[in-house]
Design a protein around this motif. Structure first.
Motif, PDB file in Angstrom:
ATOM      1  N   ARG A 190      13.621 -60.167  64.056  1.00 35.90           N
ATOM      2  CA  ARG A 190      12.443 -60.407  65.562  1.00 35.90           C
ATOM      3  C   ARG A 190      11.079 -60.493  64.624  1.00 35.90           C
ATOM      4  N   VAL A 191      10.565 -60.027  63.869  1.00 38.53           N
ATOM      5  CA  VAL A 191       9.615 -60.516  62.981  1.00 38.53           C
ATOM      6  C   VAL A 191       9.097 -61.747  62.378  1.00 38.53           C
ATOM      7  N   ARG A 214       2.779 -68.085  62.143  1.00 38.04           N
ATOM      8  CA  ARG A 214       2.266 -67.300  61.607  1.00 38.04           C
ATOM      9  C   ARG A 214       2.694 -67.261  60.458  1.00 38.04           C
ATOM     10  N   ARG A 215       2.554 -66.043  59.368  1.00 37.79           N
ATOM     11  CA  ARG A 215       3.578 -66.158  58.201  1.00 37.79           C
ATOM     12  C   ARG A 215       3.927 -64.445  58.512  1.00 37.79           C
ATOM     13  N   GLU A 216       4.888 -64.709  57.889  1.00 38.82           N
ATOM     14  CA  GLU A 216       6.007 -62.851  58.363  1.00 38.82           C
ATOM     15  C   GLU A 216       5.052 -62.070  57.146  1.00 38.82           C
ATOM     16  N   SER A 217       5.277 -62.303  56.147  1.00 39.57           N
ATOM     17  CA  SER A 217       3.904 -61.771  55.330  1.00 39.57           C
ATOM     18  C   SER A 217       3.130 -60.779  55.376  1.00 39.57           C
ATOM     19  N   ILE A 255       2.639 -58.893  57.967  1.00 40.34           N
ATOM     20  CA  ILE A 255       2.381 -58.809  58.922  1.00 40.34           C
ATOM     21  C   ILE A 255       3.292 -57.022  58.514  1.00 40.34           C
ATOM     22  N   LEU A 256       2.745 -56.026  57.904  1.00 36.50           N
ATOM     23  CA  LEU A 256       3.243 -55.270  57.683  1.00 36.50           C
ATOM     24  C   LEU A 256       3.880 -53.999  58.957  1.00 36.50           C
ATOM     25  N   ILE A 265       2.106 -59.601  68.208  1.00 40.56           N
ATOM     26  CA  ILE A 265       2.475 -60.530  66.821  1.00 40.56           C
ATOM     27  C   ILE A 265       1.951 -61.884  67.439  1.00 40.56           C
ATOM     28  N   ALA A 266       2.413 -62.043  68.957  1.00 41.37           N
ATOM     29  CA  ALA A 266       1.738 -63.247  69.238  1.00 41.37           C
ATOM     30  C   ALA A 266      -0.070 -63.645  69.160  1.00 41.37           C
TER      31      ALA A 266
END
Length: 226
Positions: free
Chosen positions: A16-17, A26-29, A31-32, A211-212
């Protein structure tokens, strides 16, 4: 909790992330994932750590202290995410790495003074009452800049960013607006506090919208532990 179910939940959550990050370019990395482990036994945290999670959020101090003690063989990062009472600041300052719920100067000053000098500064997010709810913790938008100034000046703390929990009422659109509002506040504040890097918003049910809108830290309990 069944280890296979937990592993499956974490795999789905990571997907999902990843999808949300890709959609928002965006980069998944960036987002914590913070696993909200309050009320969960230490065994569940150990199993989640085996699946790659290292950051865990607790709200109930006595329960958290038992788990921190029991799991000290693991390399975990502990976040205090609940409301803070003055008589709890010393214990929080001595045992946690992050605090997400600083909303007044008195609490910030106590946390700083009580942080053991041998430890790195406590990483702090200021909680903002973005929906203006009387029942919610958090500093008002007007009082945010002076509080940020105060936190920045305290030697035992490091100001990392903002946290908010928008009102659940009003549907998806109003939540998205609240996230957008917090992001705007964050960007405005960063002009004066350029070292801030953390925007903590979004949970199991609304992480895509968060996240958006630029969230860098998602607090997830239900989607991991059920």
């Amino acid at each position: 909790m069944d280890a296979h179910l937990l592993s499956d939940n974490i795999t789905k959550l990571n997907q999902r992330v990843r999808l949300s990050a890709t959609k928002s370019q965006r980069r998944e990395s960036d987002i914590l994932l913070l696993a909200v482990s309050k009320t969960r036994p230490a065994g569940d945290i150990r199993a989640a750590h085996a699946c790659g999670l290292t950051n865990f959020g607790e709200s109930y101090l006595q329960e958290a202290l038992q788990k921190i003690e029991e799991l000290q063989d693991l390399d975990l990062v502990w976040h205090f995410i609940g409301p803070i009472q003055s008589n709890k600041t010393r214990t929080i300052a001595e045992n946690f790495d992050w605090v997400h719920s600083v909303d007044r100067g008195k609490i910030a000053r106590r946390l700083s003074a009580q942080r053991p000098p041998a430890l790195a500064p406590l990483q702090v997010c200021i909680q903002v009452n973005i929906s203006g709810e009387d029942s919610k913790s958090g500093v008002s938008m007007e009082a945010l800049p002076p509080l940020a100034e105060e936190v920045l000046a305290l030697p035992g703390l490091q100001l990392r960013g903002l946290m908010a929990i928008p009102a659940k009422t009003g549907g998806e659109q109003s939540q998205q607006q609240a996230f957008a509002q917090l992001r705007q506040l964050f960007e405005e504040l960063r002009q004066d506090f350029p070292d801030m890097d953390t925007l903590s918003m979004g949970m199991s049910g609304d992480l895509e919208a968060a996240i958006a809108e630029g969230s860098t830290l998602i607090r997830v309990g239900t989607a991991i532990f059920g």
